[in-house]
Each structure stands twice: as structure tokens, then as C-alpha cells.
Design a protein around this motif. Structure first.
Motif, mmCIF file in Angstrom:
data_model
loop_
_atom_site.group_PDB
_atom_site.id
_atom_site.type_symbol
_atom_site.label_atom_id
_atom_site.label_comp_id
_atom_site.label_asym_id
_atom_site.label_seq_id
_atom_site.Cartn_x
_atom_site.Cartn_y
_atom_site.Cartn_z
ATOM 1 N N VAL A 20 7.700 24.759 49.170
ATOM 2 C CA VAL A 20 8.700 24.009 48.406
ATOM 3 C C VAL A 20 9.776 25.003 47.960
ATOM 4 C CG1 VAL A 20 9.115 22.614 46.353
ATOM 5 C CG2 VAL A 20 6.970 22.367 47.618
ATOM 6 N N PRO A 21 11.000 24.864 48.440
ATOM 7 C CA PRO A 21 12.025 25.853 48.107
ATOM 8 C C PRO A 21 12.476 25.828 46.649
ATOM 9 C CG PRO A 21 12.975 24.077 49.389
ATOM 10 C CD PRO A 21 11.494 23.834 49.332
ATOM 11 N N ALA A 22 12.422 24.651 46.004
ATOM 12 C CA ALA A 22 12.878 24.561 44.616
ATOM 13 C C ALA A 22 12.312 23.305 43.975
ATOM 14 C CB ALA A 22 14.399 24.521 44.545
ATOM 15 N N LEU A 23 12.166 23.355 42.652
ATOM 16 C CA LEU A 23 11.773 22.186 41.884
ATOM 17 C C LEU A 23 13.034 21.605 41.253
ATOM 18 C CD1 LEU A 23 8.618 23.572 40.050
ATOM 19 C CD2 LEU A 23 8.686 22.089 42.052
ATOM 20 N N ARG A 24 13.269 20.319 41.457
ATOM 21 C CA ARG A 24 14.457 19.670 40.906
ATOM 22 C C ARG A 24 14.043 18.730 39.781
ATOM 23 N NH1 ARG A 24 15.733 19.364 46.596
ATOM 24 N NH2 ARG A 24 17.348 20.891 47.013
ATOM 25 N N TYR A 25 14.850 18.732 38.724
ATOM 26 C CA TYR A 25 14.598 17.835 37.601
ATOM 27 C C TYR A 25 15.932 17.429 36.980
ATOM 28 C CZ TYR A 25 15.207 22.082 34.812
ATOM 29 O OH TYR A 25 15.698 23.232 34.253
ATOM 30 N N THR A 26 15.914 16.348 36.222
ATOM 31 C CA THR A 26 17.125 15.811 35.609
ATOM 32 C C THR A 26 17.008 15.889 34.101
ATOM 33 O OG1 THR A 26 17.362 14.270 37.459
ATOM 34 C CG2 THR A 26 18.621 13.788 35.499
ATOM 35 N N THR A 27 18.089 16.343 33.459
ATOM 36 C CA THR A 27 18.143 16.362 32.003
ATOM 37 C C THR A 27 19.253 15.430 31.539
ATOM 38 O OG1 THR A 27 19.673 18.238 31.953
ATOM 39 C CG2 THR A 27 17.322 18.738 31.862
ATOM 40 N N GLU A 28 19.109 14.929 30.344
ATOM 41 C CA GLU A 28 20.115 14.035 29.772
ATOM 42 C C GLU A 28 20.670 14.692 28.514
ATOM 43 O OE1 GLU A 28 19.654 9.877 27.747
ATOM 44 O OE2 GLU A 28 19.545 9.634 29.924
ATOM 45 N N VAL A 39 27.537 8.697 24.025
ATOM 46 C CA VAL A 39 27.778 8.869 25.454
ATOM 47 C C VAL A 39 26.894 10.016 25.932
ATOM 48 C CG1 VAL A 39 29.486 9.407 27.218
ATOM 49 C CG2 VAL A 39 30.157 8.069 25.217
ATOM 50 N N THR A 40 26.129 9.751 26.993
ATOM 51 C CA THR A 40 25.251 10.771 27.548
ATOM 52 C C THR A 40 25.635 11.060 28.990
ATOM 53 O OG1 THR A 40 23.636 9.124 28.230
ATOM 54 C CG2 THR A 40 23.326 10.108 26.057
ATOM 55 N N ALA A 41 25.248 12.209 29.447
ATOM 56 C CA ALA A 41 25.481 12.605 30.835
ATOM 57 C C ALA A 41 24.184 13.152 31.403
ATOM 58 C CB ALA A 41 26.584 13.651 30.911
ATOM 59 N N GLU A 42 23.912 12.805 32.637
ATOM 60 C CA GLU A 42 22.721 13.309 33.322
ATOM 61 C C GLU A 42 23.121 14.494 34.201
ATOM 62 O OE1 GLU A 42 20.740 10.273 35.509
ATOM 63 O OE2 GLU A 42 19.956 9.317 33.719
ATOM 64 N N HIS A 43 22.326 15.559 34.125
ATOM 65 C CA HIS A 43 22.568 16.749 34.918
ATOM 66 C C HIS A 43 21.334 17.018 35.763
ATOM 67 C CE1 HIS A 43 26.226 17.843 32.763
ATOM 68 N NE2 HIS A 43 25.582 17.545 31.636
ATOM 69 N N GLU A 44 21.539 17.202 37.053
ATOM 70 C CA GLU A 44 20.422 17.563 37.921
ATOM 71 C C GLU A 44 20.343 19.083 37.976
ATOM 72 O OE1 GLU A 44 19.315 17.141 42.541
ATOM 73 O OE2 GLU A 44 19.720 15.259 41.491
ATOM 74 N N ARG A 45 19.185 19.596 37.662
ATOM 75 C CA ARG A 45 18.988 21.042 37.629
ATOM 76 C C ARG A 45 17.959 21.445 38.679
ATOM 77 N NH1 ARG A 45 21.999 22.561 33.241
ATOM 78 N NH2 ARG A 45 22.049 21.076 31.527
ATOM 79 N N GLU A 46 17.964 22.718 39.016
ATOM 80 C CA GLU A 46 17.088 23.208 40.071
ATOM 81 C C GLU A 46 16.469 24.531 39.643
ATOM 82 O OE1 GLU A 46 18.337 24.814 44.230
ATOM 83 O OE2 GLU A 46 18.252 22.627 44.318
ATOM 84 N N LEU A 47 15.160 24.637 39.832
ATOM 85 C CA LEU A 47 14.432 25.859 39.546
ATOM 86 C C LEU A 47 13.964 26.439 40.881
ATOM 87 C CD1 LEU A 47 13.082 27.748 37.453
ATOM 88 C CD2 LEU A 47 11.095 26.255 37.591
ATOM 89 N N PRO A 48 14.590 27.539 41.339
ATOM 90 C CA PRO A 48 14.223 28.085 42.650
ATOM 91 C C PRO A 48 12.835 28.723 42.634
ATOM 92 C CG PRO A 48 15.817 29.509 41.588
ATOM 93 C CD PRO A 48 15.652 28.304 40.702
ATOM 94 N N LEU A 49 12.118 28.550 43.725
ATOM 95 C CA LEU A 49 10.819 29.196 43.912
ATOM 96 C C LEU A 49 10.970 30.173 45.073
ATOM 97 C CD1 LEU A 49 8.465 26.108 43.694
ATOM 98 C CD2 LEU A 49 8.991 27.743 41.898
ATOM 99 N N TRP A 50 10.741 31.447 44.820
ATOM 100 C CA TRP A 50 10.952 32.450 45.840
ATOM 101 C C TRP A 50 9.701 32.623 46.687
ATOM 102 C CZ3 TRP A 50 12.349 33.625 40.666
ATOM 103 C CH2 TRP A 50 13.710 33.495 40.416
ATOM 104 N N PRO A 51 9.867 32.714 48.008
ATOM 105 C CA PRO A 51 8.712 32.896 48.897
ATOM 106 C C PRO A 51 7.933 34.175 48.606
ATOM 107 C CG PRO A 51 10.657 32.298 50.161
ATOM 108 C CD PRO A 51 11.104 32.541 48.753
ATOM 109 N N ILE A 52 8.616 35.217 48.176
ATOM 110 C CA ILE A 52 7.914 36.470 47.871
ATOM 111 C C ILE A 52 6.957 36.263 46.699
ATOM 112 C CG2 ILE A 52 8.243 38.816 46.987
ATOM 113 C CD1 ILE A 52 10.835 38.913 48.636
ATOM 114 N N ALA A 53 7.391 35.520 45.691
ATOM 115 C CA ALA A 53 6.525 35.237 44.545
ATOM 116 C C ALA A 53 5.341 34.374 44.973
ATOM 117 C CB ALA A 53 7.313 34.540 43.445
ATOM 118 N N GLY A 54 5.577 33.417 45.879
ATOM 119 C CA GLY A 54 4.486 32.587 46.385
ATOM 120 C C GLY A 54 3.466 33.409 47.150
#
Length: 70
Positions: A20-28, A39-54
Motif C-alpha cells: 500500500v503506497p499511502a493511507l488516505r483519509y479525510t478531515t473536516e 462553513v466547513t471544508a473537507e480536505h483529503e490528506r495522505e500519509l505515505p508509507l515507504w517501502p524501506i520502512a515496510g
């Protein structure tokens, strides 16, 4: 928990990190909050997972599982 079980969990997480190259999640976030108006805004964020760490997690988990006592 035994060392073998913890090692197996670390190996499983390492394998997931390899495929899995990255974990994606949404914050409000609240942009405007004036009286009854909000008024709210949704932001999609990404947490990269490095193959070396795996790969390192797989090796460390295997070492822990092999060195564990029954």
C-alpha cells in the motif's frame, strides 16, 4: 503478549506497508463560524508509507518472532 505474536503483527504491518503506497483519509475543518452560520471544508490528506520502512518492519518482526520463547 508473547514475542512471537508481536513479531507476527509487525510482519503483517510491514507486508501491508510494502503493498500500500499511502493511507488516505479525510478531515473536516471549520472555515467560518459566525453565529448560526458554520462553513466547513473537507480536505483529503495522505500519509505515505515507504517501502524501506515496510521491509525493515518485516525483517524486525521476523527476528522478534524467531527469537521469542514459546
Amino acid at each position: 503478549m508473547s514475542r512471537r505474536l508481536i513479531g507476527a503483527l509487525i510482519v503483517a504491518l510491514g507486508v501491508v506497508a510494502l503493498f500500500v503506497p499511502a493511507l488516505r483519509y479525510t478531515t473536516e475543518d471549520t472555515v467560518v463560524d459566525v453565529g448560526p452560520l458554520e462553513v466547513t471544508a473537507e480536505h483529503e490528506r495522505e500519509l505515505p508509507l515507504w517501502p524501506i520502512a515496510g521491509g525493515a518492519a518485516v525483517v524486525a518482526g521476523l527476528a522478534l518472532a524467531v527469537s521469542g520463547r514459546p
